[in-house]
Design a protein around this motif. Structure first.
Motif, PDB file in Angstrom:
ATOM      1  N   VAL A 109       0.844  -1.203   0.000  1.00 49.66           N
ATOM      2  CA  VAL A 109       0.000   0.000   0.000  1.00 49.66           C
ATOM      3  C   VAL A 109       0.876   1.249   0.000  1.00 49.66           C
ATOM      4  O   VAL A 109       0.641   2.200  -0.759  1.00 49.66           O
ATOM      5  CB  VAL A 109      -0.945  -0.004   1.212  1.00 49.66           C
ATOM      6  N   LEU A 110       1.897   1.250   0.836  1.00 48.95           N
ATOM      7  CA  LEU A 110       2.797   2.397   0.918  1.00 48.95           C
ATOM      8  C   LEU A 110       3.542   2.600  -0.399  1.00 48.95           C
ATOM      9  O   LEU A 110       3.729   3.731  -0.855  1.00 48.95           O
ATOM     10  CB  LEU A 110       3.796   2.183   2.064  1.00 48.95           C
ATOM     11  N   PHE A 111       3.945   1.503  -1.026  1.00 45.65           N
ATOM     12  CA  PHE A 111       4.668   1.614  -2.292  1.00 45.65           C
ATOM     13  C   PHE A 111       3.765   2.201  -3.382  1.00 45.65           C
ATOM     14  O   PHE A 111       4.195   3.045  -4.171  1.00 45.65           O
ATOM     15  CB  PHE A 111       5.192   0.246  -2.728  1.00 45.65           C
ATOM     16  N   ARG A 112       2.521   1.759  -3.420  1.00 42.97           N
ATOM     17  CA  ARG A 112       1.586   2.281  -4.436  1.00 42.97           C
ATOM     18  C   ARG A 112       1.276   3.745  -4.185  1.00 42.97           C
ATOM     19  O   ARG A 112       1.125   4.533  -5.137  1.00 42.97           O
ATOM     20  CB  ARG A 112       0.299   1.443  -4.445  1.00 42.97           C
ATOM     21  N   PHE A 113       1.200   4.134  -2.920  1.00 43.01           N
ATOM     22  CA  PHE A 113       0.943   5.544  -2.609  1.00 43.01           C
ATOM     23  C   PHE A 113       2.102   6.412  -3.087  1.00 43.01           C
ATOM     24  O   PHE A 113       1.884   7.475  -3.688  1.00 43.01           O
ATOM     25  CB  PHE A 113       0.733   5.723  -1.105  1.00 43.01           C
ATOM     26  N   GLN A 114       3.318   5.961  -2.841  1.00 39.11           N
ATOM     27  CA  GLN A 114       4.469   6.755  -3.258  1.00 39.11           C
ATOM     28  C   GLN A 114       4.549   6.833  -4.779  1.00 39.11           C
ATOM     29  O   GLN A 114       4.909   7.872  -5.342  1.00 39.11           O
ATOM     30  CB  GLN A 114       5.750   6.140  -2.689  1.00 39.11           C
ATOM     31  N   GLN A 115       4.184   5.762  -5.458  1.00 43.24           N
ATOM     32  CA  GLN A 115       4.182   5.771  -6.917  1.00 43.24           C
ATOM     33  C   GLN A 115       3.120   6.728  -7.458  1.00 43.24           C
ATOM     34  O   GLN A 115       3.314   7.360  -8.496  1.00 43.24           O
ATOM     35  CB  GLN A 115       3.946   4.356  -7.446  1.00 43.24           C
ATOM     36  N   ALA A 116       1.993   6.827  -6.734  1.00 49.37           N
ATOM     37  CA  ALA A 116       0.929   7.738  -7.158  1.00 49.37           C
ATOM     38  C   ALA A 116       1.286   9.189  -6.863  1.00 49.37           C
ATOM     39  O   ALA A 116       0.759  10.104  -7.511  1.00 49.37           O
ATOM     40  CB  ALA A 116      -0.382   7.376  -6.460  1.00 49.37           C
TER      41      ALA A 116
END
Length: 299
Positions: A109-116
């Motif tokens: 979840v954290l990785f996807r947030f940073q990518q977004a």
């Protein structure tokens, strides 16, 4: 000199009580912090900090100036957020989260947030201890409890963690497979010391609610240690299902289907009570709600 940066430095000096700690947080030297304090004292015409080689103390004028700094920085953040015309958020988001939860459920979840939001730096503080958000400069903490140690904090539910009973096939072959909740009391159970029901496991809700007293050979404040212990056949563990999805899929662990099911844990986002929540925090909370709901649905 950058007066606003000086206000940020001074605010953290009061909260951390150390020039060195502030210098480490901002990645600069003690000399820079001292220079800014002198600049602010010249600007205000008042002595803000009493300091010697070992300790510092905040003067009465310094405490009043701290209140001013908090107000200015808060209003500045609000205005900058309001002026943005899109969903971008810049700067740094400081998140405190438990070690086991961050390595299993939260990591993707954290990785996807940073990518977004690539323009936003996410700074993680992984610890199973309760973090003091205000003194440590944390924007938001993720916890499995709504219990607040400070009235200046707010907790909002962002997701749930279904839990399950697991054991290794080897353990069940040696000790037998329990068929009722009552039988758990005669088994070797692996205890998570920080859980609300550490030694009195909770199952069902309302009329079906049951509590089972358990004990066993290992007590740990890290759930992943209990997962490893279960894999080695030490006993039965009660853990979030997301922590053991890989082991269940491989057959390394077996889920025990006893009814009623273990009480799920709610995941909370905890943050300082502010009139105007920074945009980066609002975006992250909304992202957590969406992503964690999808994670639970797929489990």
């Amino acid at each position: 000199m950058d007066r606003l940066k000086g206000l940020e430095y001074y605010k953290r000096i009061v909260e951390l009580g150390s020039f060195t700690a502030v210098a480490e947080e901002f990645g600069c030297s003690n000399a820079v912090i001292s220079k800014y304090v002198r600049f602010l004292e010249d600007w205000t015409g008042a002595r803000l900090v009493n300091r010697n080689t070992r300790t510092i103390s905040i003067t009465e004028e310094g405490q009043s100036f701290y209140d001013y700094c908090v107000g200015v920085l808060s209003n500045t953040a609000r205005v900058m957020d309001d002026l943005r015309q899109d969903d971008r958020a810049g700067g740094q988001l400081v998140v405190a989260c438990p070690v086991s939860m961050s390595l299993t459920i939260l990591a993707p979840v954290l990785f996807r947030f940073q990518q977004a939001h690539p323009e936003l730096v996410v700074r993680l503080r992984q610890s199973d201890a309760m973090t003091d958000l205000i003194s440590e400069g944390v924007d938001l903490a993720i916890r499995a409890t709504a219990s607040l140690d400070d009235s200046a904090l707010v907790a909002i539910a962002v997701g749930t963690m279904p839990r399950c009973l697991v054991a290794a096939p080897d353990y069940l072959a040696r000790h037998g497979t329990p068929t009722t909740l009552a039988e758990l009391g005669q088994h070797r159970c692996l205890i998570f010391s920080l859980s609300q029901d550490s030694q009195h496991w909770q199952f069902g809700e309302g009329e079906t609610a049951q509590t089972v007293a358990v004990s066993g050979p290992l007590v740990s404040d890290n759930s992943l240690m209990l997962v490893e212990a279960a894999c080695h056949g030490l006993g039965i563990a009660l853990v979030p299902r997301g922590y053991v999805s890989r082991q269940l899929a491989s057959g390394e662990l077996v889920a025990l289907d006893l009814q009623p099911e273990p009480v799920s844990r709610t995941i909370y986002a905890v943050y300082p009570d502010r009139r105007h929540l920074p945009q980066r925090v609002r975006l992250f909370i909304d992202f957590l709600k969406t992503e964690l709901a999808a994670t639970v649905a797929a489990a």
